[in-house]
Design an enzyme around this catalytic site. Sequence first.
Site, PDB file in Angstrom:
ATOM      1  N   GLU A 136     -42.584  16.926 -72.067  1.00  0.00           N
ATOM      2  CA  GLU A 136     -42.303  16.629 -70.657  1.00  0.00           C
ATOM      3  C   GLU A 136     -41.187  15.599 -70.490  1.00  0.00           C
ATOM      4  O   GLU A 136     -41.306  14.641 -69.742  1.00  0.00           O
ATOM      5  CB  GLU A 136     -43.575  16.134 -69.957  1.00  0.00           C
ATOM      6  CG  GLU A 136     -44.694  17.159 -69.987  1.00  0.00           C
ATOM      7  CD  GLU A 136     -45.911  16.777 -69.158  1.00  0.00           C
ATOM      8  OE1 GLU A 136     -46.205  15.574 -69.052  1.00  0.00           O
ATOM      9  OE2 GLU A 136     -46.567  17.699 -68.633  1.00  0.00           O
ATOM     10  N   ARG A 192     -49.591  12.197 -80.091  1.00  0.00           N
ATOM     11  CA  ARG A 192     -50.173  13.220 -79.220  1.00  0.00           C
ATOM     12  C   ARG A 192     -49.652  14.621 -79.520  1.00  0.00           C
ATOM     13  O   ARG A 192     -48.476  14.802 -79.845  1.00  0.00           O
ATOM     14  CB  ARG A 192     -49.926  12.869 -77.748  1.00  0.00           C
ATOM     15  CG  ARG A 192     -50.639  11.598 -77.349  1.00  0.00           C
ATOM     16  CD  ARG A 192     -50.327  11.219 -75.924  1.00  0.00           C
ATOM     17  NE  ARG A 192     -51.174  11.831 -74.939  1.00  0.00           N
ATOM     18  CZ  ARG A 192     -50.740  12.473 -73.869  1.00  0.00           C
ATOM     19  NH1 ARG A 192     -49.441  12.637 -73.657  1.00  0.00           N
ATOM     20  NH2 ARG A 192     -51.580  12.961 -72.987  1.00  0.00           N
ATOM     21  N   ASP A 242     -54.114  21.877 -70.227  1.00  0.00           N
ATOM     22  CA  ASP A 242     -53.990  20.532 -69.685  1.00  0.00           C
ATOM     23  C   ASP A 242     -55.159  20.103 -68.800  1.00  0.00           C
ATOM     24  O   ASP A 242     -55.027  20.101 -67.576  1.00  0.00           O
ATOM     25  CB  ASP A 242     -52.690  20.444 -68.871  1.00  0.00           C
ATOM     26  CG  ASP A 242     -52.341  19.013 -68.505  1.00  0.00           C
ATOM     27  OD1 ASP A 242     -53.027  18.092 -68.990  1.00  0.00           O
ATOM     28  OD2 ASP A 242     -51.372  18.813 -67.742  1.00  0.00           O
ATOM     29  N   GLU A 276     -57.594  14.009 -62.341  1.00  0.00           N
ATOM     30  CA  GLU A 276     -56.305  14.575 -61.944  1.00  0.00           C
ATOM     31  C   GLU A 276     -56.449  15.982 -61.355  1.00  0.00           C
ATOM     32  O   GLU A 276     -55.798  16.317 -60.372  1.00  0.00           O
ATOM     33  CB  GLU A 276     -55.371  14.620 -63.163  1.00  0.00           C
ATOM     34  CG  GLU A 276     -54.070  15.343 -62.870  1.00  0.00           C
ATOM     35  CD  GLU A 276     -53.106  15.361 -64.040  1.00  0.00           C
ATOM     36  OE1 GLU A 276     -53.428  14.782 -65.101  1.00  0.00           O
ATOM     37  OE2 GLU A 276     -52.019  15.948 -63.889  1.00  0.00           O
TER      38      GLU A 276
HETATM   39  C1  BDP Z   1     -50.401  15.926 -67.384  1.00  0.00           C
HETATM   40  C2  BDP Z   1     -50.126  14.958 -66.285  1.00  0.00           C
HETATM   41  C3  BDP Z   1     -48.973  14.046 -66.556  1.00  0.00           C
HETATM   42  C4  BDP Z   1     -49.149  13.417 -67.922  1.00  0.00           C
HETATM   43  C5  BDP Z   1     -49.327  14.487 -68.959  1.00  0.00           C
HETATM   44  C6  BDP Z   1     -49.645  13.927 -70.333  1.00  0.00           C
HETATM   45  O1  BDP Z   1     -49.884  15.710 -65.112  1.00  0.00           O
HETATM   46  O2  BDP Z   1     -48.929  13.102 -65.541  1.00  0.00           O
HETATM   47  O3  BDP Z   1     -48.052  12.628 -68.243  1.00  0.00           O
HETATM   48  O4  BDP Z   1     -50.409  15.308 -68.626  1.00  0.00           O
HETATM   49  O5  BDP Z   1     -50.810  14.002 -70.707  1.00  0.00           O
HETATM   50  O6  BDP Z   1     -51.671  16.407 -67.182  1.00  0.00           O
HETATM   51  O7  BDP Z   1     -48.779  13.448 -71.025  1.00  0.00           O
END
Ligand code: BDP
Length: 732
Positions: A311, A344, A384, A412
């Site tokens: 991301e 991670r 997720d 979330e």
């Molecule tokens: C997603 C979230 C985001 C996090 C990401 C993560 O939307 O805000 O940064 O996971 O775990 O679920 O790195």
Amino acid sequence: MKKLLVIGLVLTGLLGAFAAQAEDGYDMWLRYQPLEDTTVAKDYRKQLQTLVATGDSILIDSAAEELQRGVQGLLGKPLKSSDKLARRGSVVIGTPETSELIAGLEWGERLARQGPEGFVLETTRIGRRHVTVIASEGERGVLYGAFHLLRLMQTQQAIDDLAIASAPKVEHRVVNHWDNLNRLVERGYAGLSLWEWGKLPEYNENPRYKDYARINASLGINGTAINNVNADPRILTDQFLEKVAALNEVFRAYGIKTYLSINYDSPRAFGDLETSDPLDPEVQQWWKDRVAKVYEHVPDLGGFLVKADSEGQPGPQGYGRNHAEGANILAEALEPYGGVVFWRAFVYSPEQGDRFREAYDEFMPLDGKFKDNVILQIKNGPIDFQPREPFSPLFGSLEDTNIMMELQVTQEYFGFSNHLAYQGPLFEEVLDADTHAKGEGSTVGKILGGEVFEYEQTGMAGVINPGTDRNWTGHPFVQSSWYAFGRLAWDYELSSEAIAEEWMRMTFTNDRRFLDPIGEVMAMSREAGVNYRSPLGLTHLYAQGHHYGPAPWYDEAERMDWTAWYYHRADEEGIGFDRTESGSNAVEQYQKPVRERFANLEQIDEDYLLWFHHVGWEHEMNSGRTLWEELALKYHKGVEQVRQMQAEWEDVKGLIDEERYVHVKALLEVQLRDAIRWRDSCLAYFQSLNGLPLPEGVPEPEHSLEHYKRLEHTFYIPDPWHPKSDDRTLDY
Ligand code: BDP
């Protein structure tokens, strides 16, 4: 005049007494209110008169202080402190090193079996005296034993004949905060970050810090990663390290190690080097030097947490290197200090055909290539933190790489801090899932415990995100998921139901008239959330960005983008993501028995159906109904479940404090509003594709599809972390 003064004093006194009983949720499950059952209290008083806590140890001091606080609160009178046994009612706590009395018991072998974090809590004899002993090989174990005794009392268990030996089943039990340095909390819905960076390091006496540490220690949590995985490089500057050290000072007294999320591009971001390529010797030296600095400030730091090549976060792949090469140089720098790297596994690159496959495809070829002090931190599911996911296929596949599981406590995808959605059942579901890695019974829990493959290190992480809201978590019931995470990290075999009961007893009351109905509410709350959002294996139907409300629709042009279509693949004919051989074949990532079950339309548990199969709207389900009917009924059931939760809550009025009662009641109304919107938005949309009538019993959506689409951008308050969602609200 005098009379007035007296009335004034009486009034103030009364108000004072009242205020002391007001319950705002701040104390979480460590309320230590006077015991409701006076017979039990009387028995406890007999066992608990004198506390014998010797030795020079901050952890044992914390244990003693907590016992005093608890006993004072529960029984109305503290223990006498002494370094000798009293005639009766002594509690002796310590390790063989800190306590001669415990050394004298010669429990060496027994304590060794529980390890330095485990404990023995036993009613025994020393000489001719009956005593209660909390003993451990290590000081942390003593602290955990003290909290255990208090938990027994808070839940009104007998304590006159104790014979308990307990030890954590995984080693690293860590909470993760997604806190930015500007104090905005990513996916946190309970105020600002707890860490007052502007006042640190000078002011670390904010009582919240210590209470936060107590809350975690009461569960046996031994680590906290305090900043966002989308990491700001500044966390490693001397200025921030001083602040971190001041926080760590507080956490240390409760056996909690501090971890820092680091930005992989730090060497460059600091302006020191032109590259952050892990194979560049200068970069390696940079990390060694910086880590040396880190340990000057925080000599007992736990290590680093890293989100790399995910991301938009920088990582080794940006320099043509793989994750193992990337992680190992950090591990090498941390090794001399006993530090570890939590690396991670949450990765997915947009060009991939199936996001589900990504983490496995990237990490499996690297199995065995990571250093021993690297632990891969893997989210419970392959996508997720969705309301229901199959377990990540990395569990049961990585044999030679230390792994830990990451769970999400902050809601979330579960209605933020507005919805009641106890996550215990979700955690339990994944821990109990059978990977079949080494035949039947190779559950995810056992894998994590290192019982299936021999890992050097084991662990569980929970993303918690509490904030400055008075009750820490926004919704009072989000506390229960934090509690469940901690308890399951200690022992993944506990049941979510038993954990819920413990939590309710400590957090609200021991009254069965409350425990039974609200236990049911908690047990159904997660499934309700699945039903009104994404039943039968649907996933990720959220509005872009804020992840609160529904947006199952998509624009043709956006098909391959991360819009809902990507996940549900719905069209005129049918719905679901084909992950069998005829599709992405992600099922191949599971061990044979699991793979076969998921791949087989006859055998698959229908809760996972649309995760793995694309089926026609009229596909026949086990019930004999069509998929469309079943789907609609599930959506509706979710709404009905929220109504049931409301009704149960109505009935417990008067059994708990008014403040929290009213708060939860109000939030349940919000939840009902949202559940209806989820149901109606999704059904209106799917119906626009398939043109089928709704089955009997499911009401027609109240509004047009266009109406629900418009709500996408106004349904929830703008999320400060996603400024774009803010802009878009202006369109309407
Ligand atoms: C997603 C979230 C985001 C996090 C990401 C993560 O939307 O805000 O940064 O996971 O775990 O679920 O790195």
